[in-house]
Scaffold this active site. Structure first.
Site, PDB file in Angstrom:
ATOM      1  N   GLY A  87      27.331  62.163  61.647  1.00 38.41           N
ATOM      2  CA  GLY A  87      28.639  61.607  61.864  1.00 38.41           C
ATOM      3  C   GLY A  87      28.594  61.882  63.342  1.00 38.41           C
ATOM      4  O   GLY A  87      28.064  62.673  64.013  1.00 38.41           O
ATOM      5  N   CYS A 123      22.309  66.789  59.988  1.00 31.51           N
ATOM      6  CA  CYS A 123      22.858  66.595  61.224  1.00 31.51           C
ATOM      7  C   CYS A 123      24.393  67.250  61.365  1.00 31.51           C
ATOM      8  O   CYS A 123      24.406  68.291  61.216  1.00 31.51           O
ATOM      9  CB  CYS A 123      22.898  65.101  61.704  1.00 31.51           C
ATOM     10  SG  CYS A 123      23.060  65.162  63.473  1.00 31.51           S
ATOM     11  N   TYR A 124      25.414  66.286  61.621  1.00 31.73           N
ATOM     12  CA  TYR A 124      26.656  66.875  61.328  1.00 31.73           C
ATOM     13  C   TYR A 124      26.980  67.658  60.068  1.00 31.73           C
ATOM     14  O   TYR A 124      27.665  68.638  60.294  1.00 31.73           O
ATOM     15  CB  TYR A 124      27.744  65.735  61.505  1.00 31.73           C
ATOM     16  CG  TYR A 124      29.060  66.086  61.387  1.00 31.73           C
ATOM     17  CD1 TYR A 124      29.588  66.699  62.639  1.00 31.73           C
ATOM     18  CD2 TYR A 124      29.694  65.829  60.504  1.00 31.73           C
ATOM     19  CE1 TYR A 124      31.029  66.781  62.665  1.00 31.73           C
ATOM     20  CE2 TYR A 124      31.290  66.162  60.234  1.00 31.73           C
ATOM     21  CZ  TYR A 124      31.835  66.745  61.511  1.00 31.73           C
ATOM     22  OH  TYR A 124      33.190  66.955  61.222  1.00 31.73           O
ATOM     23  N   HIS A 173      17.116  63.845  61.617  1.00 29.93           N
ATOM     24  CA  HIS A 173      17.573  62.731  60.345  1.00 29.93           C
ATOM     25  C   HIS A 173      16.226  62.363  59.637  1.00 29.93           C
ATOM     26  O   HIS A 173      15.373  61.609  60.227  1.00 29.93           O
ATOM     27  CB  HIS A 173      18.134  61.586  61.279  1.00 29.93           C
ATOM     28  CG  HIS A 173      19.252  61.739  61.816  1.00 29.93           C
ATOM     29  ND1 HIS A 173      20.555  61.179  61.075  1.00 29.93           N
ATOM     30  CD2 HIS A 173      19.770  62.120  63.218  1.00 29.93           C
ATOM     31  CE1 HIS A 173      21.492  61.587  61.837  1.00 29.93           C
ATOM     32  NE2 HIS A 173      21.090  62.177  63.037  1.00 29.93           N
ATOM     33  N   GLU A 219      16.303  60.197  57.192  1.00 26.90           N
ATOM     34  CA  GLU A 219      16.433  59.020  56.708  1.00 26.90           C
ATOM     35  C   GLU A 219      15.931  57.938  57.760  1.00 26.90           C
ATOM     36  O   GLU A 219      15.748  57.028  57.196  1.00 26.90           O
ATOM     37  CB  GLU A 219      17.864  58.859  56.315  1.00 26.90           C
ATOM     38  CG  GLU A 219      18.909  58.511  57.698  1.00 26.90           C
ATOM     39  CD  GLU A 219      19.305  60.010  58.247  1.00 26.90           C
ATOM     40  OE1 GLU A 219      18.727  60.947  57.882  1.00 26.90           O
ATOM     41  OE2 GLU A 219      20.496  59.895  58.785  1.00 26.90           O
ATOM     42  N   SER A 227      24.854  29.181  49.246  1.00 28.02           N
ATOM     43  CA  SER A 227      24.168  28.600  50.476  1.00 28.02           C
ATOM     44  C   SER A 227      22.839  28.479  50.357  1.00 28.02           C
ATOM     45  O   SER A 227      22.095  27.583  51.302  1.00 28.02           O
ATOM     46  CB  SER A 227      24.544  29.672  51.639  1.00 28.02           C
ATOM     47  OG  SER A 227      23.650  30.462  51.586  1.00 28.02           O
ATOM     48  N   GLY A 228      22.400  29.002  49.244  1.00 26.04           N
ATOM     49  CA  GLY A 228      20.913  28.674  49.173  1.00 26.04           C
ATOM     50  C   GLY A 228      20.021  29.805  49.742  1.00 26.04           C
ATOM     51  O   GLY A 228      19.038  30.188  49.563  1.00 26.04           O
ATOM     52  N   GLY A 229      20.989  30.919  50.480  1.00 26.69           N
ATOM     53  CA  GLY A 229      20.036  31.948  51.195  1.00 26.69           C
ATOM     54  C   GLY A 229      20.046  33.007  49.920  1.00 26.69           C
ATOM     55  O   GLY A 229      20.493  32.998  48.810  1.00 26.69           O
ATOM     56  N   VAL A 230      19.185  34.009  50.385  1.00 27.75           N
ATOM     57  CA  VAL A 230      18.935  35.101  49.369  1.00 27.75           C
ATOM     58  C   VAL A 230      20.061  35.594  48.934  1.00 27.75           C
ATOM     59  O   VAL A 230      20.339  36.002  47.620  1.00 27.75           O
ATOM     60  CB  VAL A 230      18.007  36.049  49.968  1.00 27.75           C
ATOM     61  CG1 VAL A 230      17.680  37.115  49.054  1.00 27.75           C
ATOM     62  CG2 VAL A 230      16.715  35.482  50.503  1.00 27.75           C
ATOM     63  N   ASP A 231      20.996  35.951  49.834  1.00 32.80           N
ATOM     64  CA  ASP A 231      22.220  36.895  49.579  1.00 32.80           C
ATOM     65  C   ASP A 231      23.120  36.182  48.431  1.00 32.80           C
ATOM     66  O   ASP A 231      23.614  36.894  47.646  1.00 32.80           O
ATOM     67  CB  ASP A 231      22.985  37.359  50.680  1.00 32.80           C
ATOM     68  CG  ASP A 231      21.801  37.894  51.701  1.00 32.80           C
ATOM     69  OD1 ASP A 231      20.848  38.293  51.350  1.00 32.80           O
ATOM     70  OD2 ASP A 231      22.259  37.774  53.063  1.00 32.80           O
ATOM     71  N   SER A 232      23.611  34.979  48.874  1.00 26.47           N
ATOM     72  CA  SER A 232      24.565  34.544  48.157  1.00 26.47           C
ATOM     73  C   SER A 232      23.793  34.032  46.844  1.00 26.47           C
ATOM     74  O   SER A 232      24.523  33.983  45.766  1.00 26.47           O
ATOM     75  CB  SER A 232      25.180  33.150  48.563  1.00 26.47           C
ATOM     76  OG  SER A 232      24.207  32.020  48.845  1.00 26.47           O
ATOM     77  N   LYS A 292      18.651  44.251  52.605  1.00 27.17           N
ATOM     78  CA  LYS A 292      17.933  42.966  52.290  1.00 27.17           C
ATOM     79  C   LYS A 292      16.755  43.163  51.313  1.00 27.17           C
ATOM     80  O   LYS A 292      16.685  42.385  50.169  1.00 27.17           O
ATOM     81  CB  LYS A 292      17.414  42.477  53.441  1.00 27.17           C
ATOM     82  CG  LYS A 292      16.944  41.010  53.357  1.00 27.17           C
ATOM     83  CD  LYS A 292      18.223  39.985  53.057  1.00 27.17           C
ATOM     84  CE  LYS A 292      17.859  38.619  53.393  1.00 27.17           C
ATOM     85  NZ  LYS A 292      19.484  37.913  53.788  1.00 27.17           N
TER      86      LYS A 292
END
Ligand code: XMP
Length: 516
Positions: free
Chosen positions: A57, A84-85, A172, A174, A226-231, A372
């Site tokens: 953080g 870290c923090y 870190h 990650e 929308s045809g995109g991957v996400d939607s 993604k």
């Protein structure tokens, strides 16, 4: 199999990286959720975590009002990893000492460690690169802790109290700049927390379906497809949960790629039998955008007209209570700051917008925690075809932000033609899946050329292709020169109004992926 209700809980202290931590845990095939750092220990106990991770953080533990967890978290009997923090909190709250730093340590360091017998750094090379980004540092360890790894500037770069199962790292693990960081997560979640590591995307589906059903009940959900991957993946997941209670609205805004509308209707309406409402609003969008060249104005207008069309179309569906959106984690952090405070707007995103308030809809964003590539894995698991799941991201405002300058039907057609050639050649060369995103921009300049014996004075386009893992940073893709030559030849020969082709070699930062 691990009970998927028993997660590794990441306490978020405001780090940009909290979601990346949760994602690394999921990559180790262990279920993981993120909660605000201030969660009372009782609620944590009710979540029945197998382990807890304190994220990093931006604060200093010495600052007045610095975020601290409920001290009872140490009495839950659950392993804790501080990053870290997070490790500074462990040190400070358990009786050690954290020194204020005059200077931040930032960048790459070499971690050294021996065989300390705790297993915390098992399979990590004796000397390995780690990424540091911290101000304060631990100066004195609490009782029970020992140093198990050090760097030149941090004698307590990795610490362990195996009896209480408390661990910490100053660096870190990650981020990609800590190449063996994943091993530390594996050691923590598998060996120390005892998770078998058999959580899969399928388990995410079960859990998400259950949550969506509980939230939605017998009410109706609307989704802008929308045809995109996400939607697409969001819609498929919600459809799995509530079936025909979901209606998708697909708005053709005239800013789509060639063949896009047909593809979306074929997949979702004809193959998957979703309720899809198709709204052809090309004229409406292009009229509203006529003469507009400022990128933010374009985005705002596209967003506004989208809302108008969407609202109009959805009136026919009857009472709807939820709006589904395929918002992903990178959208969330690029649109808000980690602390929830004001942040600079780089681009007003189209999908985290004013629609829900205006239509009095509750948001349903089942992908909010995911990156993604996790969404793609989820889409595959839900049975979406590869040409939907593996396609490059495409922005909500579509070609509107790639047609730099004025948006006319003719310029958009020119751009569509060039775009289709570029993508076609990328696919033919077998490079599509190596590239995060490829696009063509039509520029607001003209150039002189010669074709046959004729002088030409036509449009210029710029090809862009980038590699990335989450769109937050990106690098330009190194095409072989003969590939670029082939595309350039085809574009100049086949696209009526283009006589010059450029290749964009800007990474992100300083550039963004889209031009506008
Ligand atoms: P930038 O251009 O900001 O883009 O580097 C990062 C990623 O986001 C996509 N993008 C959008 N996606 N609505 C979206 O759904 C938008 O308004 C939008 N603008 C950019 C872009 O294509 C890239 O993948």
């Amino acid at each position: 199999m691990q009970d998927i209700r028993r997660p590794i809980v990441v306490l978020d202290f405001g780090a940009q990286y909290s979601k990346l931590i949760a994602r690394r845990v999921r990559e180790a095939n262990v279920y993981s959720v993120i909660v605000p750092y201030s969660i009372p220990a009782e609620r944590l106990r009710a979540m029945d975590p197998v382990g807890i991770i304190f994220s990093g953080g931006p604060a200093s533990v010495h600052q007045p009002g610095a975020p601290h967890p409920d001290p009872e978290v140490f009495s839950l009997g659950v392993p804790i990893l501080g990053i870290c923090y997070g490790v500074q909190l462990l040190a400070q709250m358990l009786g050690g000492r954290v020194a204020r730093a005059d200077q931040r340590e930032y960048g790459i360091a070499q971690l050294e460690h021996g065989d300390d017998g705790t297993g915390f750094l098992k399979n990590v090379d004796a000397v390995t690169q780690v990424w540091m980004s911290h101000g304060d540092r631990v100066e004195e360890l609490p009782e029970g802790f020992t140093a198990v790894g050090r760097t030149e500037n941090s004698p307590y770069a990795a610490v362990a109290d195996p009896a209480r199962r408390f661990y910490g790292v100053q660096f870190h693990p990650e981020v990609v700049h800590t190449p063996q960081g994943m091993r530390i997560f594996e050691n923590f979640v598998h060996d120390i927390c005892g998770c078998p590591g058999d959580w899969r995307m399928g388990s995410f589906i079960d859990l998400a379906v259950e949550e969506i059903r509980a939230k939605v009940g017998d009410r109706k959900v609307l989704c802008g497809l929308s045809g995109g991957v996400d939607s697409s993946v969001a819609a498929a997941l919600i459809h799995r949960a509530v079936g025909d209670q979901l209606t998708c609205v697909f708005v053709n805004n005239g800013l789509l790629r060639r063949g896009e509308a047909d593809l979306v209707l074929e997949v979702f309406r004809d193959t998957f039998h979703f309720n899809v409402v198709y709204a052809d609003a090309e004229d409406e969008f292009l009229t509203a955008l006529a003469g507009v060249t400022d990128p933010e104005c374009k985005r705002k207008i596209i967003g506004k007209v989208f809302i108008d069309v969407f609202e109009r179309e959805s009136k026919n569906i009857g009472q709807v209570d939820f709006l589904a959106q395929g918002t992903l984690y990178p959208d969330v952090i690029e649109s808000t700051s980690a602390t929830g405070g004001p942040s600079v707007t780089i681009k007003s995103h189209h999908n985290v917008g004013g629609l829900p308030a205006k239509m009095r809809l509750e948001l349903l964003e089942p992908l909010r925690e995911l990156f993604k590539d996790e969404v793609r894995a989820l889409g595959r698991e839900l049975g979406l075809p590869p040409h939907v799941v593996d396609r490059h991201p495409f922005p909500g405002p579509g070609l509107g932000v790639r047609c730099v300058g004025e948006l006319t039907r003719e310029r958009l057609d020119t751009l569509r033609d060039a775009d289709a050639i570029f993508i076609d050649e990328i696919r033919k060369a077998g490079l599509y899946d190596e590239i995060w995103q490829a696009l063509v921009c039509l520029l607001p300049v003209k150039s002189v050329g010669v074709q046959g014996d004729e002088r030409t004075y036509e449009e210029v386009c710029s090809l862009r292709a980038v590699t990335s893992t989450d769109a937050m940073t990106a690098d330009w893709y190194r095409f072989p020169p003969d590939f670029l030559q082939r595309v350039s030849n085809r574009v100049c020969n086949e696209v009526k109004h283009i006589n010059r082709v450029l290749y964009d070699i800007t990474s992100k930062p300083p550039g963004t992926i889209e031009w506008e």
